[in-house]
Motif scaffolding. Structure first.
Motif, PDB file in Angstrom:
ATOM      1  N   VAL A 179      21.960  42.127  65.283  1.00  0.00           N
ATOM      2  CA  VAL A 179      21.983  42.498  63.859  1.00  0.00           C
ATOM      3  C   VAL A 179      23.160  41.844  63.148  1.00  0.00           C
ATOM      4  O   VAL A 179      23.007  41.250  62.064  1.00  0.00           O
ATOM      5  N   LEU A 180      24.349  41.937  63.736  1.00  0.00           N
ATOM      6  CA  LEU A 180      25.521  41.337  63.098  1.00  0.00           C
ATOM      7  C   LEU A 180      25.365  39.830  62.955  1.00  0.00           C
ATOM      8  O   LEU A 180      25.815  39.225  61.972  1.00  0.00           O
ATOM      9  N   GLY A 181      24.726  39.194  63.959  1.00  0.00           N
ATOM     10  CA  GLY A 181      24.503  37.758  63.890  1.00  0.00           C
ATOM     11  C   GLY A 181      23.668  37.360  62.684  1.00  0.00           C
ATOM     12  O   GLY A 181      23.873  36.284  62.089  1.00  0.00           O
ATOM     13  N   GLU A 228      11.501  44.383  64.885  1.00  0.00           N
ATOM     14  CA  GLU A 228      11.859  43.412  63.846  1.00  0.00           C
ATOM     15  C   GLU A 228      12.731  42.303  64.422  1.00  0.00           C
ATOM     16  O   GLU A 228      12.592  41.136  64.051  1.00  0.00           O
ATOM     17  N   LEU A 229      13.615  42.651  65.348  1.00  0.00           N
ATOM     18  CA  LEU A 229      14.539  41.663  65.913  1.00  0.00           C
ATOM     19  C   LEU A 229      13.882  40.817  67.004  1.00  0.00           C
ATOM     20  O   LEU A 229      13.948  39.586  66.970  1.00  0.00           O
ATOM     21  N   GLY A 230      13.284  41.470  67.988  1.00  0.00           N
ATOM     22  CA  GLY A 230      12.821  40.731  69.163  1.00  0.00           C
ATOM     23  C   GLY A 230      11.360  40.869  69.487  1.00  0.00           C
ATOM     24  O   GLY A 230      10.940  40.494  70.596  1.00  0.00           O
ATOM     25  N   GLY A 231      10.587  41.432  68.577  1.00  0.00           N
ATOM     26  CA  GLY A 231       9.154  41.527  68.797  1.00  0.00           C
ATOM     27  C   GLY A 231       8.785  42.537  69.873  1.00  0.00           C
ATOM     28  O   GLY A 231       9.535  43.457  70.186  1.00  0.00           O
ATOM     29  N   THR A 232       7.634  42.311  70.474  1.00  0.00           N
ATOM     30  CA  THR A 232       7.050  43.283  71.403  1.00  0.00           C
ATOM     31  C   THR A 232       7.920  43.527  72.630  1.00  0.00           C
ATOM     32  O   THR A 232       8.059  44.664  73.089  1.00  0.00           O
ATOM     33  N   VAL A 233       8.520  42.473  73.179  1.00  0.00           N
ATOM     34  CA  VAL A 233       9.290  42.615  74.417  1.00  0.00           C
ATOM     35  C   VAL A 233      10.522  43.475  74.203  1.00  0.00           C
ATOM     36  O   VAL A 233      10.776  44.428  74.957  1.00  0.00           O
TER      37      VAL A 233
END
Length: 546
Positions: A212-214, A335-340
């Protein structure tokens, strides 16, 4: 993602979600079965044989304490309300100073298996043990209510289950699985699951925090600005007051909440029981220090996760999802990394709930078996195996009750951080005053203990029943439902959602008044023996007097 949620009330691929979820369950099952081989006595089942190191116990305490409320509830509260949501984190963390300075070492030195071992040591055994057991069961049920609601909401989100009946089935299946862990693994298995779960949870939160910070150039101000852009109209998520500053009543509610959170931890039976698993008082202190560091770091991560969910997902989408505010962290993971990443974070969240529920259930069942069945009903004339058998039966009964209450809480859409705060209020009202008086006031009597426990318990639960938590809360325009446990009914007259502001001082007062009005003379010899034991740990294994 938002279109996907609107279309079928789920996120990601249910098959992938359930596969990762199932992998976590299988691993924890394996650990539990391995640990169960060492359960050869009541001490093994209740206290893991008192051979858990301070560092291991600190990790296990963090695993026990970082519940669904800490991960799902607080993240959701920060995402929707901003600053006010973070107040839960502050209260939960500061509370450990009370536990460290006042109760951790002394409780470990003076008890064998349960909180009642301390409270009843220099009092009349039967009435005090019964009161302590009732209080322990009440606190555990409130806490279990939150965890079961969180588990049901999480699995509902993963599988896209809709409808009250389907959600009830999900909660029932999840609850049955959790009961199985407790029956098989005991405290040793629970401890190992909590250690692994704490490690995974902190690592998962760390990954999400950095991610998130990235996205915002590692600039916290930019992140909060992004959350403000999607905030509910007119709400300042960077300033206090979004949830608890609207009226004089909500301001009082905030004070009441803070008091319950800060004082509640030192009275939570499942936290106190963890201190009995270490071999020395030094290890008990080391446990708390490790726990404070781990929990504090995690709550810093939760701040970023909460604001990240507010900025990248938005309060409107969070409130519209199954589980409402409790869905913020899983939605952010997707939202960040999808399904995995969603599957991994959801699996960690479920392991979180699993470990906490196991600790709660074993504490409640141990209290009934050890304090009520063995000490009150059988008057000490019972074999350790018989006591453990009763504890296992009690675990099933408690699990069934918590499943029913969890279904109600899930369908009402209550924030599980808020539900846990109610458990803290009950613990701070019914348990903490009696613990403090027992450890530090040599003239404290049985009548004072009973007045304090029952007075705090009855006043706290009574005020909750007649508060907006149970009935009369306004309808949420997003969900079309009231946030009360009972819908379409209003019998509330107490205005505060958390009763700690009234019930905690009342319990302290009743403990003092009951002692002053008592004709019982304090047992000077027992008090001296308890004082020596509290400060040296000598004889802790024989801390039960029948």
């Amino acid at each position: 993602m938002r279109d996907l949620i609107a279309a079928d009330s789920t996120i990601g691929e249910p098959a992938v979600n359930i596969s990762i979820f199932g992998a976590f369950v299988l691993v924890t099952l394996f650990i539990t079965f391995r640990a169960s081989r060492n359960n050869k006595s009541a001490a093994d089942y209740y206290a893991a044989g008192r051979n858990i190191s301070g560092q291991q116990n600190g990790l296990a305490i963090a695993g026990d304490y970082l519940s669904a409320a800490s991960f799902l509830g607080i993240a959701g509260a920060i995402a929707v309300y901003g600053y006010d949501g973070f107040l839960y984190s502050i209260g939960f963390l500061v509370a450990w100073l009370v536990a460290l300075l006042l109760v951790a070492e002394l409780m470990r030195n003076t008890a064998r298996f349960t909180m009642a071992d301390v409270l009843a040591f220099r009092m009349q055994q039967r009435p005090v043990r019964m009161a302590a057991a009732i209080s322990t069961l009440a606190v555990s049920l409130f806490y279990l209510l939150a965890q079961m609601s969180g588990a049901g909401g999480l699995v509902t989100l993963l599988l896209g289950v809709t409808g009250d009946a389907a959600q009830a089935i999900v909660v029932t299946i999840v609850g049955a699985l959790m009961i199985f862990y407790v029956l098989v693994g005991g405290m040793r298995g629970t401890t190992y699951v909590q250690i692994i779960k704490a490690t995974l949870l902190i690592l998962g939160a760390f990954v999400m925090t950095v991610w998130v910070l990235g996205k915002y150039g590692f600039n916290l101000s930019s992140l909060i600005g992004g959350a403000q852009d999607l905030a509910v109209e007119g709400r300042d998520v960077a300033a206090p007051g979004a949830q608890y500053g609207l009226t004089d009543t909500t301001k009082l509610d905030f004070v009441s909440l803070g008091l319950a959170l800060v004082l509640g931890t030192a009275g939570l039976p499942h936290v106190l029981m963890r201190f009995y698993t270490v071999p020395t008082a030094k290890d008990a202190r080391r446990s708390v220090v490790w726990a404070i560091w781990l929990i504090g770091i995690f709550y810093l991560f939760s701040l970023v996760i909460g604001y990240g969910a507010g900025a990248l997902v938005g309060p409107a989408e969070i409130l519209a999802a199954p589980g409402a505010v409790n869905a913020a962290a899983p939605l952010l993971a997707f939202e960040l990394g999808g399904t995995v990443l969603l599957g991994i974070i959801a699996g960690v969240a479920f392991a979180t709930i699993l470990a906490v529920v196991a600790g709660l259930t074993i504490t409640a069942s141990a209290s009934f078996a050890h304090d009520v069945y063995a000490s009150v009903i059988k008057k000490g004339q019972v074999s350790p195996n018989g006591e453990v058998r009763v504890a296992r039966i009690t675990a099933v009964v408690i699990g069934a009750i918590s499943i029913g209450l969890g279904i109600l809480a899930l369908q009402a859409g209550l924030n599980i951080a808020f539900l846990v705060a109610l458990a803290f209020a009950v613990a701070a009202s019914a348990n903490l005053p009696t613990i403090i008086y027992t450890l530090f006031w040599k003239n404290f009597t049985t009548q004072g203990a009973l007045w304090s426990i029952y007075g705090g318990l009855i006043s706290c639960i009574g005020l909750i029943i007649f508060s907006p938590v149970v009935s009369g809360a306004p309808v949420n325009p997003t969900t079309g439902k009231s946030t009360s446990l009972i819908q379409d009914v209003d019998f509330s007259w107490f205005p505060l959602n958390n009763p700690g502001l009234v019930s905690i001082p009342l319990a302290f007062f009743l403990g003092w008044l009951g002692t002053k009005l008592s004709k019982e003379k304090p047992d000077i010899l027992k008090n001296a023996e308890m004082e020596v034991r509290a400060f040296t740990g000598i004889g802790a294994e024989k801390a039960v007097q029948h």
